[in-house]
Design a protein around this motif. Structure first.
Motif, PDB file in Angstrom:
ATOM      1  N   SER A   1       0.824  -1.202   0.000  1.00  0.00           N
ATOM      2  CA  SER A   1       0.000   0.000   0.000  1.00  0.00           C
ATOM      3  C   SER A   1       0.866   1.263   0.000  1.00  0.00           C
ATOM      4  O   SER A   1       1.873   1.352   0.706  1.00  0.00           O
ATOM      5  N   GLU A   2       0.440   2.231  -0.779  1.00  0.00           N
ATOM      6  CA  GLU A   2       1.168   3.501  -0.857  1.00  0.00           C
ATOM      7  C   GLU A   2       1.188   4.221   0.484  1.00  0.00           C
ATOM      8  O   GLU A   2       2.074   5.046   0.734  1.00  0.00           O
ATOM      9  N   LYS A   3       0.231   3.918   1.357  1.00  0.00           N
ATOM     10  CA  LYS A   3       0.213   4.575   2.667  1.00  0.00           C
ATOM     11  C   LYS A   3       1.440   4.187   3.489  1.00  0.00           C
ATOM     12  O   LYS A   3       1.962   5.002   4.252  1.00  0.00           O
ATOM     13  N   GLY A   4       1.887   2.952   3.331  1.00  0.00           N
ATOM     14  CA  GLY A   4       3.113   2.533   3.998  1.00  0.00           C
ATOM     15  C   GLY A   4       4.326   3.210   3.395  1.00  0.00           C
ATOM     16  O   GLY A   4       5.230   3.659   4.108  1.00  0.00           O
ATOM     17  N   VAL A   5       4.356   3.312   2.064  1.00  0.00           N
ATOM     18  CA  VAL A   5       5.463   3.973   1.366  1.00  0.00           C
ATOM     19  C   VAL A   5       5.535   5.442   1.769  1.00  0.00           C
ATOM     20  O   VAL A   5       6.616   5.986   2.040  1.00  0.00           O
ATOM     21  N   ASP A   6       4.368   6.089   1.835  1.00  0.00           N
ATOM     22  CA  ASP A   6       4.324   7.507   2.208  1.00  0.00           C
ATOM     23  C   ASP A   6       4.891   7.741   3.604  1.00  0.00           C
ATOM     24  O   ASP A   6       5.581   8.738   3.843  1.00  0.00           O
ATOM     25  N   LEU A   7       4.598   6.828   4.520  1.00  0.00           N
ATOM     26  CA  LEU A   7       5.136   6.957   5.881  1.00  0.00           C
ATOM     27  C   LEU A   7       6.659   6.947   5.876  1.00  0.00           C
ATOM     28  O   LEU A   7       7.304   7.733   6.587  1.00  0.00           O
ATOM     29  N   LEU A   8       7.243   6.039   5.084  1.00  0.00           N
ATOM     30  CA  LEU A   8       8.703   5.954   4.989  1.00  0.00           C
ATOM     31  C   LEU A   8       9.286   7.249   4.427  1.00  0.00           C
ATOM     32  O   LEU A   8      10.272   7.781   4.962  1.00  0.00           O
TER      33      LEU A   8
ATOM     34  N   ALA B   1      -5.506 -12.553   3.562  1.00  0.00           N
ATOM     35  CA  ALA B   1      -5.150 -11.179   3.923  1.00  0.00           C
ATOM     36  C   ALA B   1      -5.575 -10.176   2.865  1.00  0.00           C
ATOM     37  O   ALA B   1      -5.230  -8.999   2.942  1.00  0.00           O
ATOM     38  N   SER B   2      -6.346 -10.641   1.888  1.00  0.00           N
ATOM     39  CA  SER B   2      -6.660  -9.789   0.740  1.00  0.00           C
ATOM     40  C   SER B   2      -7.928  -8.964   0.946  1.00  0.00           C
ATOM     41  O   SER B   2      -8.968  -9.202   0.320  1.00  0.00           O
ATOM     42  N   THR B   3      -7.820  -8.015   1.850  1.00  0.00           N
ATOM     43  CA  THR B   3      -8.847  -6.978   1.960  1.00  0.00           C
ATOM     44  C   THR B   3      -8.138  -5.633   1.831  1.00  0.00           C
ATOM     45  O   THR B   3      -6.940  -5.525   2.113  1.00  0.00           O
ATOM     46  N   LYS B   4      -8.878  -4.627   1.428  1.00  0.00           N
ATOM     47  CA  LYS B   4      -8.273  -3.297   1.301  1.00  0.00           C
ATOM     48  C   LYS B   4      -7.695  -2.844   2.633  1.00  0.00           C
ATOM     49  O   LYS B   4      -6.594  -2.289   2.705  1.00  0.00           O
ATOM     50  N   GLU B   5      -8.465  -3.107   3.680  1.00  0.00           N
ATOM     51  CA  GLU B   5      -8.038  -2.666   5.008  1.00  0.00           C
ATOM     52  C   GLU B   5      -6.762  -3.381   5.454  1.00  0.00           C
ATOM     53  O   GLU B   5      -5.838  -2.769   5.990  1.00  0.00           O
ATOM     54  N   ALA B   6      -6.701  -4.697   5.220  1.00  0.00           N
ATOM     55  CA  ALA B   6      -5.542  -5.471   5.664  1.00  0.00           C
ATOM     56  C   ALA B   6      -4.273  -5.051   4.936  1.00  0.00           C
ATOM     57  O   ALA B   6      -3.197  -4.950   5.543  1.00  0.00           O
ATOM     58  N   GLN B   7      -4.376  -4.804   3.633  1.00  0.00           N
ATOM     59  CA  GLN B   7      -3.188  -4.426   2.871  1.00  0.00           C
ATOM     60  C   GLN B   7      -2.648  -3.074   3.312  1.00  0.00           C
ATOM     61  O   GLN B   7      -1.431  -2.855   3.343  1.00  0.00           O
ATOM     62  N   ILE B   8      -3.548  -2.179   3.676  1.00  0.00           N
ATOM     63  CA  ILE B   8      -3.108  -0.889   4.224  1.00  0.00           C
ATOM     64  C   ILE B   8      -2.456  -1.102   5.587  1.00  0.00           C
ATOM     65  O   ILE B   8      -1.379  -0.580   5.875  1.00  0.00           O
ATOM     66  N   ASN B   9      -3.109  -1.897   6.421  1.00  0.00           N
ATOM     67  CA  ASN B   9      -2.615  -2.106   7.788  1.00  0.00           C
ATOM     68  C   ASN B   9      -1.229  -2.735   7.824  1.00  0.00           C
ATOM     69  O   ASN B   9      -0.360  -2.294   8.581  1.00  0.00           O
ATOM     70  N   VAL B  10      -1.005  -3.801   7.032  1.00  0.00           N
ATOM     71  CA  VAL B  10       0.297  -4.475   7.093  1.00  0.00           C
ATOM     72  C   VAL B  10       1.404  -3.592   6.537  1.00  0.00           C
ATOM     73  O   VAL B  10       2.541  -3.621   7.031  1.00  0.00           O
ATOM     74  N   ALA B  11       1.081  -2.789   5.523  1.00  0.00           N
ATOM     75  CA  ALA B  11       2.085  -1.876   4.961  1.00  0.00           C
ATOM     76  C   ALA B  11       2.466  -0.804   5.980  1.00  0.00           C
ATOM     77  O   ALA B  11       3.644  -0.474   6.154  1.00  0.00           O
ATOM     78  N   ILE B  12       1.466  -0.267   6.659  1.00  0.00           N
ATOM     79  CA  ILE B  12       1.717   0.745   7.691  1.00  0.00           C
ATOM     80  C   ILE B  12       2.515   0.143   8.842  1.00  0.00           C
ATOM     81  O   ILE B  12       3.479   0.740   9.339  1.00  0.00           O
ATOM     82  N   ASP B  13       2.133  -1.062   9.264  1.00  0.00           N
ATOM     83  CA  ASP B  13       2.810  -1.705  10.400  1.00  0.00           C
ATOM     84  C   ASP B  13       4.287  -1.958  10.121  1.00  0.00           C
ATOM     85  O   ASP B  13       5.151  -1.673  10.960  1.00  0.00           O
ATOM     86  N   VAL B  14       4.588  -2.512   8.941  1.00  0.00           N
ATOM     87  CA  VAL B  14       5.988  -2.831   8.652  1.00  0.00           C
ATOM     88  C   VAL B  14       6.791  -1.554   8.394  1.00  0.00           C
ATOM     89  O   VAL B  14       7.977  -1.471   8.751  1.00  0.00           O
ATOM     90  N   ALA B  15       6.141  -0.541   7.816  1.00  0.00           N
ATOM     91  CA  ALA B  15       6.820   0.749   7.619  1.00  0.00           C
ATOM     92  C   ALA B  15       7.177   1.373   8.965  1.00  0.00           C
ATOM     93  O   ALA B  15       8.288   1.889   9.157  1.00  0.00           O
ATOM     94  N   ASN B  16       6.253   1.304   9.907  1.00  0.00           N
ATOM     95  CA  ASN B  16       6.515   1.861  11.237  1.00  0.00           C
ATOM     96  C   ASN B  16       7.646   1.132  11.948  1.00  0.00           C
ATOM     97  O   ASN B  16       8.432   1.741  12.682  1.00  0.00           O
TER      98      ASN B  16
END
Length: 524
Positions: free
Chosen positions: A10-17, A280-295
């Motif tokens: 998810s781009e939300k995880g990339v944006d956090l980085l 794990a293929s929900t929109k919410e899950a893909q955002i969540n895991v990307a954010i979690d690993v980015a953090n």
């Protein structure tokens, strides 16, 4: 810090980085050889399940410090190779919990009511209500293998469906299960009694084919099996034979032993519901895991404590509060011994006495080894690979725990045997500060930090003056001195804390003082 991402996240995880000032390169879908060619440029690597992070990649990664898996399972990462190299592997175990839990319930319902088959039949032009008569969940026994976050979530929802829930998990107490409304059971009981069995275990040597032909033979003919965990936990060949011969009623499979998988014989059976690893293929899950690993990677970059390190499990807050100062002490003990012994280390015996013996002391042992090994190996050893490095060097590590603390509430004693002899040092923590209270059998009270001189000597007059003069002549201030002796006129040891580095020439001069048996300069 520079991060390489080789799977879609998810781009939300990339944006956090990026917002944290971290440089990010996205090269989705590149091959193993392509990764090997460029991985040396990066400090961190983020993948999902498509990229296989092999030993070949890890060995080429000269600068890599963190591998982040945007998801739960890490079977696509060679964790052992990463550990050997001191690379932290992190995952995102909570980001897709709801998604996997709901997928399990969806498959259980689809399986019990033949929903995919009925849909295909109707779309094919048939109005067939008789063939697809299902069963209700209410009153049925659900067996859950693995009562972690996902297994617990499934249990909660199954109870809402008025099912009886049996669970197998060697790490969950009966009291905890009872508070959830779940009854703990062994595997045989679940296999014999359950109407539905769902698996929520990681894939490892202990769980590989935990359900095979022998286990299926114990089950009811009416049992239905669901796998939203990992391919390989259930033996697909044994499951196929049982389903084909009608020995069990049905199965729902979301994960496969070899993925992608489009040619499994299970996919041809009418009593099986199949999906292509959608847990794990929900929109919410893909955002969540990307954010979690980015953090997690941002936390590492800032020098913080990583929460979800697969190869360096984190302590619970209540345990960390107790053990944190002892981690510092243990590393100092290891480093002190390493700097005051000679010869090749053969074994290290660590004894934990008192209240700390109630805790998992693995973390403390790692810090002893870190201090012991880093003196000679520098930055090539860290808390991730310390145990492995010790093993490869033939160092035998023994742990002993005792609740009897004698004169101290807590005590850590480290004894190292080398080809030249043996040394034992004990320490404890007073008011949050580490203290050395025994050195080679001598009782002392020394602070293990900064610049130290360790001076074994004969207990007699005329020792302290010449030692202090030799140090003072070099304009080095003595901050403190502790002396321990076993008997008047016998062996003794002095520990001097000084305000600067002591040159080798001064150490040699002190060693020549009459009565001094040895001198070791230590920097902690």
């Amino acid at each position: 810090m520079r991060v390489l991402i080789t799977d879609s996240v998810s781009e939300k995880g990339v944006d956090l980085l990026l917002e944290a000032g971290i440089e990010v390169d996205q090269k989705v879908g590149i091959s193993e050889d392509e990764i090997v060619a460029i991985i040396n440029r990066y400090d961190a690597l983020i993948v999902r399940s498509q990229t296989k992070v092999t030993r070949k990649i890890i060995e080429a990664a000269g600068s890599l410090k963190v591998i982040g898996r945007a998801g739960v399972g890490v079977d696509n990462i060679d964790v052992q190779a990463a550990t050997e190299k001191g690379i932290i592997v992190v995952n995102a175990p909570e980001g897709n919990t709801i998604a996997a839990t709901e997928q399990t319930m969806a498959l259980m319902l689809a399986l019990s009511r033949h929903i995919p088959q009925a849909h295909a039949s109707l779309v094919g032009g048939k109005w067939d209500r008789k063939t697809y008569k299902g069963v209700e969940l209410k009153g049925k026994i659900l067996g859950i293998l693995g009562l972690g976050k996902i297994g617990s979530g499934v249990a909660k929802r199954a109870l809402a469906f008025e099912m009886k829930v049996l669970a197998y998990d060697p790490y969950v107490s009966p009291e905890k299960a009872e508070s959830m409304g779940v009854e703990m059971a062994d595997l045989d009981t679940i296999f014999k009694e359950a109407d539905f069995i769902t698996v929520h275990l990681p894939l490892n040597k202990d769980t590989k084919y935990i359900i095979g032909a022998e286990e299926i033979a114990k089950m009811k003919p009416s049992v239905r099996i669901i796998n939203v965990a990992r391919g390989g936990v259930i033996c697909e060949e044994a499951l196929y034979e049982a389903l084909k011969e009608g020995k069990i009623a049905g199965a729902a499979i979301d994960v496969w032993e070899n993925e992608p998988c489009t040619d499994s014989p299970l996919q041809q059976l009418n009593n099986v519901v199949v999906t292509p690893h959608l847990g794990a293929s929900t929109k919410e899950a893909q955002i969540n895991v990307a954010i979690d690993v980015a953090n997690e990677i941002i936390t590492y970059a800032k020098g913080g404590k990583i929460k979800n390190a697969v190869n360096a499990p984190s302590l619970k807050p209540e345990a960390e509060e107790v053990l944190a100062p002892y981690m510092v002490l243990c590393q100092q003990l290891g480093s002190l011994i390493s700097q005051t012994t000679s010869g090749n280390a053969l074994s290290v015996d660590i004894t934990y006495t008192g209240d700390i013996a109630n805790y998992d002391v693995t973390f403390l042992t790692k810090h002893v080894l870190l201090g012991l090994l880093r003196t000679t190996l520098n930055s090539s050893v860290n808390e991730i690979n310390a145990a492995f490095v010790a093993e490869t060097r033939g160092l035998k590590v023994n742990e002993t725990k005792s609740l009897d603390g004698d004169d101290y509430r807590n005590l850590v004693t480290v004894t190292v045997k080398t080809t030249a002899g043996e040394l034992s040092v004990s320490g404890t923590v007073f008011s949050g500060d580490p203290k050395i209270i025994k050195y080679d059998g001598h009782t002392i009270d020394a602070v293990p930090e900064g610049h130290l001189l360790i001076i074994p000597h004969i207990d007699k007059p005329g020792i302290v003056g010449p030692v202090a003069m030799a140090i003072g002549e070099n304009k080095i201030n003595i901050a403190g001195m502790q002396v321990g002796r076993k008997s008047i006129g016998g062996d003794a040891v002095a520990v001097l804390r000084v305000d600067g580095r002591v040159p080798a020439a001064i150490v040699e001069k002190i060693a020549k003082v009459d009565g001094v048996k040895d001198v070791k300069y230590v920097h902690l």
